[in-house]
Write a protein that holds these residues in place. Structure first.
Motif, PDB file in Angstrom:
ATOM      1  N   TYR A   1       0.827  -1.194   0.000  1.00 47.88           N
ATOM      2  CA  TYR A   1       0.000   0.000   0.000  1.00 47.88           C
ATOM      3  C   TYR A   1       0.867   1.251   0.000  1.00 47.88           C
ATOM      4  O   TYR A   1       1.993   1.228   0.475  1.00 47.88           O
ATOM      5  N   PRO A   2       0.307   2.365  -0.474  1.00 50.84           N
ATOM      6  CA  PRO A   2       1.057   3.624  -0.442  1.00 50.84           C
ATOM      7  C   PRO A   2       1.239   4.119   0.984  1.00 50.84           C
ATOM      8  O   PRO A   2       1.090   3.347   1.928  1.00 50.84           O
ATOM      9  N   ASP A   3       1.489   5.383   1.155  1.00 52.39           N
ATOM     10  CA  ASP A   3       1.851   5.911   2.474  1.00 52.39           C
ATOM     11  C   ASP A   3       0.669   6.143   3.410  1.00 52.39           C
ATOM     12  O   ASP A   3       0.654   7.080   4.187  1.00 52.39           O
ATOM     13  N   PHE A   4      -0.320   5.288   3.344  1.00 51.69           N
ATOM     14  CA  PHE A   4      -1.422   5.297   4.304  1.00 51.69           C
ATOM     15  C   PHE A   4      -1.967   3.877   4.381  1.00 51.69           C
ATOM     16  O   PHE A   4      -1.666   3.043   3.535  1.00 51.69           O
ATOM     17  N   ASN A   5      -2.753   3.624   5.396  1.00 49.04           N
ATOM     18  CA  ASN A   5      -3.356   2.303   5.563  1.00 49.04           C
ATOM     19  C   ASN A   5      -4.771   2.340   4.990  1.00 49.04           C
ATOM     20  O   ASN A   5      -5.665   2.916   5.590  1.00 49.04           O
ATOM     21  N   PRO A   6      -4.981   1.729   3.831  1.00 46.29           N
ATOM     22  CA  PRO A   6      -6.278   1.840   3.165  1.00 46.29           C
ATOM     23  C   PRO A   6      -7.318   0.840   3.649  1.00 46.29           C
ATOM     24  O   PRO A   6      -8.425   0.831   3.137  1.00 46.29           O
ATOM     25  N   HIS A   7      -6.994   0.008   4.635  1.00 42.97           N
ATOM     26  CA  HIS A   7      -7.953  -1.009   5.051  1.00 42.97           C
ATOM     27  C   HIS A   7      -9.288  -0.401   5.472  1.00 42.97           C
ATOM     28  O   HIS A   7     -10.347  -0.933   5.156  1.00 42.97           O
ATOM     29  N   GLU A   8      -9.246   0.727   6.179  1.00 41.92           N
ATOM     30  CA  GLU A   8     -10.494   1.361   6.593  1.00 41.92           C
ATOM     31  C   GLU A   8     -11.274   1.859   5.384  1.00 41.92           C
ATOM     32  O   GLU A   8     -12.493   1.701   5.309  1.00 41.92           O
ATOM     33  N   GLU A   9     -10.569   2.452   4.415  1.00 42.56           N
ATOM     34  CA  GLU A   9     -11.239   2.943   3.220  1.00 42.56           C
ATOM     35  C   GLU A   9     -11.828   1.788   2.411  1.00 42.56           C
ATOM     36  O   GLU A   9     -12.937   1.880   1.883  1.00 42.56           O
ATOM     37  N   ILE A  10     -11.089   0.691   2.301  1.00 42.31           N
ATOM     38  CA  ILE A  10     -11.572  -0.478   1.561  1.00 42.31           C
ATOM     39  C   ILE A  10     -12.808  -1.050   2.237  1.00 42.31           C
ATOM     40  O   ILE A  10     -13.800  -1.378   1.582  1.00 42.31           O
ATOM     41  N   THR A  11     -12.775  -1.153   3.565  1.00 36.50           N
ATOM     42  CA  THR A  11     -13.926  -1.662   4.300  1.00 36.50           C
ATOM     43  C   THR A  11     -15.136  -0.768   4.069  1.00 36.50           C
ATOM     44  O   THR A  11     -16.248  -1.250   3.852  1.00 36.50           O
ATOM     45  N   GLU A  12     -14.922   0.536   4.096  1.00 37.03           N
ATOM     46  CA  GLU A  12     -16.012   1.482   3.861  1.00 37.03           C
ATOM     47  C   GLU A  12     -16.575   1.336   2.448  1.00 37.03           C
ATOM     48  O   GLU A  12     -17.793   1.312   2.247  1.00 37.03           O
ATOM     49  N   LEU A  13     -15.690   1.209   1.447  1.00 34.11           N
ATOM     50  CA  LEU A  13     -16.150   1.030   0.067  1.00 34.11           C
ATOM     51  C   LEU A  13     -16.928  -0.270  -0.101  1.00 34.11           C
ATOM     52  O   LEU A  13     -17.957  -0.305  -0.782  1.00 34.11           O
ATOM     53  N   ARG A  14     -16.453  -1.341   0.522  1.00 38.48           N
ATOM     54  CA  ARG A  14     -17.193  -2.608   0.457  1.00 38.48           C
ATOM     55  C   ARG A  14     -18.578  -2.459   1.062  1.00 38.48           C
ATOM     56  O   ARG A  14     -19.556  -2.999   0.555  1.00 38.48           O
ATOM     57  N   SER A  15     -18.652  -1.740   2.165  1.00 40.98           N
ATOM     58  CA  SER A  15     -19.935  -1.506   2.814  1.00 40.98           C
ATOM     59  C   SER A  15     -20.860  -0.723   1.888  1.00 40.98           C
ATOM     60  O   SER A  15     -22.052  -1.031   1.779  1.00 40.98           O
ATOM     61  N   GLN A  16     -20.328   0.283   1.204  1.00 36.50           N
ATOM     62  CA  GLN A  16     -21.136   1.072   0.280  1.00 36.50           C
ATOM     63  C   GLN A  16     -21.635   0.222  -0.885  1.00 36.50           C
ATOM     64  O   GLN A  16     -22.787   0.351  -1.305  1.00 36.50           O
ATOM     65  N   VAL A  17     -20.775  -0.638  -1.401  1.00 40.90           N
ATOM     66  CA  VAL A  17     -21.188  -1.521  -2.490  1.00 40.90           C
ATOM     67  C   VAL A  17     -22.288  -2.463  -2.009  1.00 40.90           C
ATOM     68  O   VAL A  17     -23.293  -2.666  -2.693  1.00 40.90           O
ATOM     69  N   GLN A  18     -22.119  -3.030  -0.814  1.00 37.93           N
ATOM     70  CA  GLN A  18     -23.134  -3.924  -0.260  1.00 37.93           C
ATOM     71  C   GLN A  18     -24.449  -3.175  -0.064  1.00 37.93           C
ATOM     72  O   GLN A  18     -25.522  -3.708  -0.337  1.00 37.93           O
ATOM     73  N   ASP A  19     -24.393  -1.914   0.387  1.00 39.18           N
ATOM     74  CA  ASP A  19     -25.604  -1.099   0.536  1.00 39.18           C
ATOM     75  C   ASP A  19     -26.300  -0.932  -0.807  1.00 39.18           C
ATOM     76  O   ASP A  19     -27.520  -1.047  -0.908  1.00 39.18           O
ATOM     77  N   ALA A  20     -25.507  -0.624  -1.842  1.00 37.64           N
ATOM     78  CA  ALA A  20     -26.081  -0.429  -3.175  1.00 37.64           C
ATOM     79  C   ALA A  20     -26.732  -1.710  -3.676  1.00 37.64           C
ATOM     80  O   ALA A  20     -27.818  -1.675  -4.268  1.00 37.64           O
ATOM     81  N   ILE A  21     -26.103  -2.855  -3.418  1.00 33.26           N
ATOM     82  CA  ILE A  21     -26.675  -4.139  -3.831  1.00 33.26           C
ATOM     83  C   ILE A  21     -27.970  -4.386  -3.078  1.00 33.26           C
ATOM     84  O   ILE A  21     -28.975  -4.781  -3.678  1.00 33.26           O
ATOM     85  N   SER A  22     -27.952  -4.160  -1.766  1.00 35.21           N
ATOM     86  CA  SER A  22     -29.165  -4.350  -0.948  1.00 35.21           C
ATOM     87  C   SER A  22     -30.288  -3.434  -1.420  1.00 35.21           C
ATOM     88  O   SER A  22     -31.439  -3.854  -1.547  1.00 35.21           O
ATOM     89  N   ASP A  23     -29.949  -2.160  -1.697  1.00 38.57           N
ATOM     90  CA  ASP A  23     -30.955  -1.210  -2.194  1.00 38.57           C
ATOM     91  C   ASP A  23     -31.530  -1.670  -3.515  1.00 38.57           C
ATOM     92  O   ASP A  23     -32.745  -1.605  -3.731  1.00 38.57           O
ATOM     93  N   ALA A  24     -30.675  -2.158  -4.420  1.00 38.73           N
ATOM     94  CA  ALA A  24     -31.144  -2.617  -5.723  1.00 38.73           C
ATOM     95  C   ALA A  24     -32.038  -3.841  -5.580  1.00 38.73           C
ATOM     96  O   ALA A  24     -33.041  -3.968  -6.269  1.00 38.73           O
ATOM     97  N   GLU A  25     -31.673  -4.748  -4.676  1.00 34.33           N
ATOM     98  CA  GLU A  25     -32.497  -5.947  -4.451  1.00 34.33           C
ATOM     99  C   GLU A  25     -33.843  -5.572  -3.841  1.00 34.33           C
ATOM    100  O   GLU A  25     -34.873  -6.141  -4.212  1.00 34.33           O
ATOM    101  N   ASN A  26     -33.856  -4.606  -2.935  1.00 30.04           N
ATOM    102  CA  ASN A  26     -35.106  -4.161  -2.313  1.00 30.04           C
ATOM    103  C   ASN A  26     -35.969  -3.384  -3.292  1.00 30.04           C
ATOM    104  O   ASN A  26     -37.188  -3.369  -3.189  1.00 30.04           O
ATOM    105  N   TYR A  27     -35.328  -2.705  -4.255  1.00 30.79           N
ATOM    106  CA  TYR A  27     -36.053  -1.895  -5.216  1.00 30.79           C
ATOM    107  C   TYR A  27     -36.764  -2.759  -6.256  1.00 30.79           C
ATOM    108  O   TYR A  27     -37.822  -2.429  -6.721  1.00 30.79           O
ATOM    109  N   SER A  28     -36.122  -3.908  -6.612  1.00 25.33           N
ATOM    110  CA  SER A  28     -36.715  -4.748  -7.661  1.00 25.33           C
ATOM    111  C   SER A  28     -37.909  -5.515  -7.211  1.00 25.33           C
ATOM    112  O   SER A  28     -38.367  -5.736  -6.246  1.00 25.33           O
TER     113      SER A  28
END
Length: 163
Positions: free
Chosen positions: A136-163
């Motif tokens: 990784y570059p000069d920061f620890n991206p694990h928190e950012e990656i976890t947050e992005l995964r959570s956002q993707v999961q939210d979008a998937i859940s929203d799409a499943e609930n919308y259909s």
């Protein structure tokens, strides 16, 4: 902390750990190796994301850390893991029927180098282990990656609930 000639401080944390991933109960690894993991979880186990969503693990994991400080060179971490696992090489090879086993080398804070000796390569081969490099570059991206995964999961859940 290392100061470069132009006074740009770089903190490099490097560490390595052994991991086994698969679909089988990770307690089986503890029983076979007789080593307690530093971290373990099971396929299907529920966990909370930083945004409070409950998800299920997509694989089982069993992890053993090198026990060295992050300032030590990666080679020292890998040697520590080999020393711990080598006496269990027969058991470790048996595990690989159900688990994918690697030595994960992590470098936080810029570039890194890692040189293996022929002896280290022979020992890793005898253990049936592969390397997994995670830099990784000069920061620890694990928190950012976890947050992005959570956002993707939210979008998937929203799409499943919308259909």
């Amino acid at each position: 902390m290392t100061d470069l000639p132009w006074n740009y401080p770089i903190k490099r944390d490097q560490y390595a750990y052994f991991r086994a991933v698969g679909a089988t109960d990770p307690n089986k690894i503890t029983e076979i190796l007789g080593i307690e993991p530093d971290r373990a979880y099971s396929l299907g186990e529920a966990y909370q994301t930083p945004r409070g969503h409950t998800l299920k693990r997509r694989q089982s994991l069993w992890r053993y850390n090198s026990t060295l400080e992050s300032e030590e060179p990666l080679e020292a971490h890998v040697r520590a893991i080999i020393r711990k696992m080598y006496p269990k090489r027969i058991e470790l090879l048996k595990l690989q029927e159900e688990f994918s086993c690697q030595v994960v080398c992590v470098s936080l804070g810029g570039n890194f180098e890692f040189v293996t000796t022929l002896d280290m390569q022979r020992q890793m081969t005898a253990l049936g282990l592969t390397f997994w490099f995670d830099a990784y570059p000069d920061f620890n991206p694990h928190e950012e990656i976890t947050e992005l995964r959570s956002q993707v999961q939210d979008a998937i859940s929203d799409a499943e609930n919308y259909s």
